[in-house]
Scaffold this motif. Structure first.
Motif, short mmCIF file in Angstrom:
data_model
loop_
_atom_site.label_atom_id
_atom_site.label_comp_id
_atom_site.label_asym_id
_atom_site.label_seq_id
_atom_site.Cartn_x
_atom_site.Cartn_y
_atom_site.Cartn_z
N PRO A 186 36.52 38.60 1.32
CA PRO A 186 35.73 37.42 1.71
C PRO A 186 36.57 36.15 1.85
O PRO A 186 36.13 35.19 2.46
CB PRO A 186 34.71 37.30 0.58
CG PRO A 186 35.25 38.09 -0.55
CD PRO A 186 36.09 39.18 0.04
N GLU A 187 37.79 36.09 1.27
CA GLU A 187 38.63 34.89 1.36
C GLU A 187 39.79 35.09 2.34
O GLU A 187 40.84 34.46 2.23
CB GLU A 187 39.20 34.56 -0.03
CG GLU A 187 38.14 34.21 -1.06
CD GLU A 187 37.54 32.83 -0.80
OE1 GLU A 187 38.21 32.01 -0.15
OE2 GLU A 187 36.39 32.61 -1.22
N TYR A 188 39.59 35.99 3.31
CA TYR A 188 40.67 36.29 4.25
C TYR A 188 41.12 35.05 5.02
O TYR A 188 42.31 34.83 5.23
CB TYR A 188 40.24 37.39 5.22
CG TYR A 188 41.28 37.65 6.29
CD1 TYR A 188 42.42 38.40 6.01
CD2 TYR A 188 41.13 37.11 7.57
CE1 TYR A 188 43.38 38.62 6.97
CE2 TYR A 188 42.10 37.33 8.54
CZ TYR A 188 43.23 38.08 8.24
OH TYR A 188 44.20 38.29 9.20
N GLU B 7 48.93 49.94 4.76
CA GLU B 7 49.38 49.03 3.71
C GLU B 7 48.18 48.56 2.92
O GLU B 7 47.14 48.21 3.49
CB GLU B 7 50.11 47.83 4.30
CG GLU B 7 50.56 46.81 3.27
CD GLU B 7 51.20 45.59 3.89
OE1 GLU B 7 52.42 45.65 4.18
OE2 GLU B 7 50.49 44.59 4.09
N VAL B 8 48.34 48.58 1.61
CA VAL B 8 47.35 48.01 0.69
C VAL B 8 48.02 46.84 -0.01
O VAL B 8 49.05 47.01 -0.67
CB VAL B 8 46.85 49.04 -0.33
CG1 VAL B 8 45.86 48.39 -1.28
CG2 VAL B 8 46.21 50.23 0.38
N PHE B 9 47.46 45.66 0.14
CA PHE B 9 48.05 44.46 -0.45
C PHE B 9 47.05 43.85 -1.42
O PHE B 9 45.97 43.40 -1.03
CB PHE B 9 48.41 43.45 0.64
CG PHE B 9 49.15 42.25 0.14
CD1 PHE B 9 50.52 42.30 -0.03
CD2 PHE B 9 48.48 41.08 -0.21
CE1 PHE B 9 51.22 41.19 -0.50
CE2 PHE B 9 49.17 39.98 -0.69
CZ PHE B 9 50.55 40.03 -0.83
N VAL B 10 47.44 43.86 -2.72
CA VAL B 10 46.57 43.32 -3.78
C VAL B 10 47.26 42.10 -4.35
O VAL B 10 48.46 42.16 -4.69
CB VAL B 10 46.33 44.37 -4.88
CG1 VAL B 10 45.37 43.83 -5.92
CG2 VAL B 10 45.78 45.65 -4.27
N PHE B 11 46.53 41.00 -4.49
CA PHE B 11 47.16 39.81 -5.03
C PHE B 11 46.21 39.07 -5.96
O PHE B 11 44.99 39.28 -5.95
CB PHE B 11 47.64 38.89 -3.92
CG PHE B 11 46.54 38.30 -3.07
CD1 PHE B 11 45.89 37.13 -3.45
CD2 PHE B 11 46.15 38.92 -1.89
CE1 PHE B 11 44.89 36.59 -2.67
CE2 PHE B 11 45.15 38.38 -1.10
CZ PHE B 11 44.51 37.21 -1.49
N ARG B 12 46.84 38.21 -6.76
CA ARG B 12 46.09 37.33 -7.65
C ARG B 12 46.75 35.97 -7.58
O ARG B 12 47.96 35.85 -7.71
CB ARG B 12 46.14 37.87 -9.08
CG ARG B 12 45.29 37.09 -10.07
CD ARG B 12 45.52 37.65 -11.46
NE ARG B 12 44.64 37.04 -12.44
CZ ARG B 12 44.79 37.17 -13.76
NH1 ARG B 12 45.80 37.90 -14.22
NH2 ARG B 12 43.96 36.60 -14.58
N THR B 13 45.94 34.95 -7.38
CA THR B 13 46.48 33.61 -7.20
C THR B 13 46.58 32.88 -8.53
O THR B 13 46.06 33.34 -9.55
CB THR B 13 45.61 32.81 -6.22
OG1 THR B 13 44.31 32.65 -6.81
CG2 THR B 13 45.49 33.52 -4.89
N SER C 227 41.38 37.04 -7.20
CA SER C 227 41.99 38.30 -6.83
C SER C 227 41.24 38.90 -5.66
O SER C 227 40.00 38.89 -5.63
CB SER C 227 42.00 39.29 -8.00
OG SER C 227 42.47 40.55 -7.59
N ASN C 228 41.97 39.44 -4.70
CA ASN C 228 41.30 40.04 -3.54
C ASN C 228 40.72 41.41 -3.84
O ASN C 228 40.21 42.09 -2.95
CB ASN C 228 42.23 40.11 -2.34
CG ASN C 228 43.37 41.09 -2.53
OD1 ASN C 228 43.70 41.46 -3.65
ND2 ASN C 228 44.00 41.49 -1.43
N THR C 229 40.76 41.84 -5.09
CA THR C 229 40.06 43.07 -5.45
C THR C 229 38.56 42.89 -5.38
O THR C 229 37.81 43.87 -5.47
CB THR C 229 40.46 43.52 -6.88
OG1 THR C 229 40.22 42.45 -7.80
CG2 THR C 229 41.92 43.92 -6.95
#
Length: 812
Positions: free
Chosen positions: A77-79, A117-123, A128-130
């Motif tokens: 949702p935050e793409y 590609e799977v890209f997981v991040f936390r700001t 987190s985009n999870t």
């Protein structure tokens, strides 16, 4: 044959029938299948899912039905804010069972993902985009009227990258699944994941300051991962990674709930050292890269930490290896066995870092410089390591021949043992140019039954028994007994500012020795020239021991108190030899030496300078009391002349001598630059078969025997320059005549002596009566003057000198 063809036809017909039925089923349920999968995705996905194209086929994974999705991406949702898709893939194949369709189930057997590609991040603000996935409500059921979708138990990945980046915790993880099979299974409320196949770790960063583990490291993986029902706790059950030359087993757990933390256990029975470094972060690999271990290590690692930025994990390592070549700084080892540990949290109240670390070798056994060594060592505070070391060196002396110049010295027997402890800085212990220790050193060493061959000097040492004690300040020779050729020698003493095998001299090391021997024969020994050597490059390249011997001779100050009951060097013999030998500042001294020599006594002081040169200046101050002339001339090889030999002379000489000359490396006086002043007295003198004296009978007193002449006391002074002796006027009162001699006597060819023979010698003289002097200044009356000098053939001749030309010349 007909039966085989018959059954083959039946089989082909059956397959064709099955395929036809499957196609019919797919045709009937195509819309329902897609609608059911789409509904399942909507239930789980909270974001934008895009599928570029799709089609259904049986050819991909027959007899299963394959739904192929192409050019897929899944955005959270935050793409729009972060511009990174959670998932993107060129192709996803969903393989379902056709038989379950008859029961109105979409049974997903496997999912194959390719080129994705799977890209997981936390700001840093915690996002987190999870959240691209929705939480499934407990007890939720699929909508009626749709086919029920069952989850797949297997997801296969080909060329898929998984990237995780946590900006809040400053941690990241990246892995490239080259080709893996991933099995998912449920066990109660937990989910298990088994990953097997070829994958490349792109990096695991747990602490940004320390760098990245597993950077670009390819491996065959067999991973067993378990997730709890919340998805916040991850357990790594026993797993395995196989690299090119090593394999490791992994296990651990990662807890993402507060307080977030992790523990990871790594072990290997055969870890290649160089490959192990490539797994570590660059900063740590650079430090450990200074060392080398050839054989594989057995290693166990435990890492525990919290998932917080800047907090270093606690690290515990146990390792061992056997029969390996190894190097640590300037030290090299062969046949090395080691057992050790490493910890970076010795004090729980301090941070886990180098200053709080300890490396310990509980067992170390190896060979270095052909010395067997056994040791225990502890290194603390690895920023500037402090070492506590206890070691024992031992070796048969023969094994040390590779460390010395074999053209000069050969160790032929015996055993060496040294035990010591050291507590101080590691850098100073490893510094070969070190001149002193700030740390504490204490030890002992011994040599038993040693034997050495000095090949150039033709000397053999046998029966060497030695005991040494040393600290960081002083080296004590408690006992050193040996036999040099056939002579027993005992040595005691101390060395300061220099500890053999540990530190080099600080400015100038000081050696204080006492040497005693009942008999010392130096006949077969040659004095080795100190300083620049003509050794070949190969000999000069001998390692630490040879270098140390050179530095000892150049940089130590020796003082040797000697007490030798009998001393022999070629024709020289003396007894009760005592005194002091010093070597310092490129000079050699003999001080306050005394001996019994030639039935008399000798006191001697000697200085040799410029020892690095081939020819060395020498200064001698000597006093002789009643020394036998015959033996005196014999011991000094007639002073390298043949005119006046030891078989011509007898009597006793007392002498005060100051001599300045040069000497070569065989202790031979070089005459050209010799300068000397001497005052002497000869008693009971006797001259036998001395040709110049015998020739006097051609001029005077032909009836008297000049072949064996006895003299009264002769006193004079001599000024010597090179081979020339300027003799002051002296009286010679003998059994054949009285005469006075003065002038120059040359050991070579320029003798020019004036001889005054009083005419009262014409009186008849009993040659059996001992002569008595009248004094050099006494009036001798009418006299005949003779002149002694070489003739045209270089032979000494005597002629009349009626006008006393030589005496008049000297007066002028």
């Amino acid at each position: 044959m007909k039966r085989i063809l018959k059954w083959s036809a039946y089989f082909a017909a059956g397959v064709a029938t099955l395929a036809a039925i499957t196609l019919i089923v797919v045709k009937i349920y195509q819309k329902e299948i897609l609608a059911s999968i789409n509904e399942r995705l909507k239930e789980t996905v909270n974001g934008d899912l895009n599928i570029g194209d799709y089609h259904i086929t049986m050819l991909h994974n027959f007899p299963r039905i394959t739904i192929t999705l192409e050019d897929i991406y899944l955005r959270g949702p935050e793409y729009d804010r972060f511009q990174r898709a959670f998932l993107k893939a060129r192709r996803i194949d969903i393989n379902i069972s056709p038989l379950k369709l008859l029961r109105k189930e979409v049974g997903i057997k496997t999912i194959d993902i390719e080129h994705g590609e799977v890209f997981v991040f936390r700001t840093v603000d915690g996002y987190s985009n999870t959240n691209v996935f929705k939480r499934r409500l407990a007890g939720a059921r699929p909508s009626t009227g749709r086919l029920r979708v069952t989850d797949s138990k297997e997801i296969n990945l080909q060329d898929v990258r998984l990237i995780y980046y946590d900006s809040l915790k400053k941690k990241s993880f990246g892995v490239h699944f080259v080709r893996t099979e991933n099995t998912i299974a449920s066990a109660g409320t937990n989910t298990s994941l088994h990953v097997e196949g070829n994958m490349t770790f792109e990096g695991l960063m747990l602490n940004a300051a320390k760098g990245t583990f597993l950077k670009n490291k390819n491996t065959l993986a067999d991973l067993n991962i378990e997730l709890d029902s919340t998805g916040r706790d991850v357990t790594l059950n026993t797993s395995k990674l196989i690299f090119d030359r090593s394999s490791i087993e992994l296990s651990g757990s990662f807890l993402f709930n507060d307080p977030a933390g992790f523990t990871l256990d790594i072990q290997s029975d055969r870890m290649n050292y160089a490959e192990g470094l490539s797994i570590l972060p660059d900063s740590l690999a650079k430090k450990l890269g200074k060392y080398f271990v050839e054989q594989p290590l057995k290693i166990k690692v435990n890492i525990q930490g919290v998932l917080e930025s800047g907090v270093k994990p606690a690290l515990d390592i146990a390792f061992s290896f056997q029969n390996s070549n190894a190097s640590f700084g300037n030290l090299t080892f062969q046949q090395m066995d080691a057992i050790g540990t490493f910890h970076n949290h010795m004090n729980s109240d301090l941070p886990n870092d180098d200053s709080n670390s300890q490396l310990q070798f509980t067992h170390l056994k190896a060979v270095t410089n052909n010395l067997n060594v056994e040791a225990k060592a502890t290194l603390s505070d690895l920023r500037d390591p402090k070492v506590d070391l206890a070691a024992t060196f031992n070796a048969d002396l023969k094994r040390l021949n590779d460390n010395v110049d074999s053209t000069k010295i050969r160790l032929t027997g015996g055993h060496f043992v040294s035990t010591f402890t050291y507590s101080g800085k590691l850098r100073e212990y490893l510094d070969e140019n070190r001149s002193q220790y700030e740390g504490k050193l204490a030890g002992k060493a011994s040599i038993s039954d040693g034997s050495v061959l000095f090949q150039e000097r033709k000397a053999t040492v046998k029966g060497l028994q030695a005991d040494f004690r040393f600290t960081e300040k002083q080296f004590d020779i408690k006992k050193m007994n040996l036999t040099l050729n056939k002579d027993a020698i005992a040595v005691r003493g101390t060395v300061t500012d220099f500890i053999p095998f540990f530190v080099n001299p600080r400015k100038t090391g000081k050696v204080r020795l006492k040497i005693s021997s009942p008999r010392l024969d130096m006949t077969s020994l040659l004095l080795a020239r100190k300083g620049r050597s003509s050794r070949s490059k190969k000999a000069a390249s001998k390692k630490r021991i040879a270098t140390m011997v050179d530095r000892i001779s150049n940089e130590l100050e020796f003082r040797l108190d000697f007490d030798v009951k009998e001393f022999i060097n070629k024709t020289f013999k003396a007894t009760m030899v005592r005194g002091q030998i010093m070597l310092a500042n490129d000079q050699f001294f003999i001080k306050d030496a005394g001996m019994n020599f030639a039935d008399g006594k000798v006191a001697l002081n000697l200085r040799v300078t410029d020892l690095e040169r081939d020819v060395n200046p020498i200064v001698i101050d000597a006093r002789l009391d009643d020394v036998g002339l015959k033996q005196f001339f014999y011991c000094f090889n007639d002073f390298n002349q043949t005119t006046f030999r030891n078989d011509h002379v007898d009597g006793k000489i007392s002498l005060d001598l100051h001599l300045e000359a040069e000497v070569n490396d065989k202790l031979v006086l070089l005459m050209p630059n010799l300068r000397a002043q001497a005052n002497f007295t000869i008693k009971d003198g006797r001259l036998k078969k001395f040709e110049p004296m015998q020739r006097l009978s051609n001029f005077l007193l032909k009836g008297r025997d000049f072949s064996d002449v006895q003299f009264g006391e002769i006193t004079s002074s001599i000024d010597m320059r090179g081979t020339m002796l300027d003799i002051s006027r002296m009286e010679i009162e003998s059994t054949v005549l009285t005469m006075f001699i003065e002038g120059r006597y040359d050991l070579r060819d320029s003798t020019d002596l004036s001889i005054q023979v009083p005419l009262n010698n014409l009186k008849k003289r009993d040659q059996d009566i001992a002569p008595e002097n009248i004094g050099v200044d006494a009036k001798a009356g009418a006299s005949v003057f003779l002149r002694v000098r070489p003739d045209k053939n270089g032979k000494t001749s005597i002629s009349f000198d009626p006008f006393k030309k030589l005496r008049k010349k000297k007066r002028r």
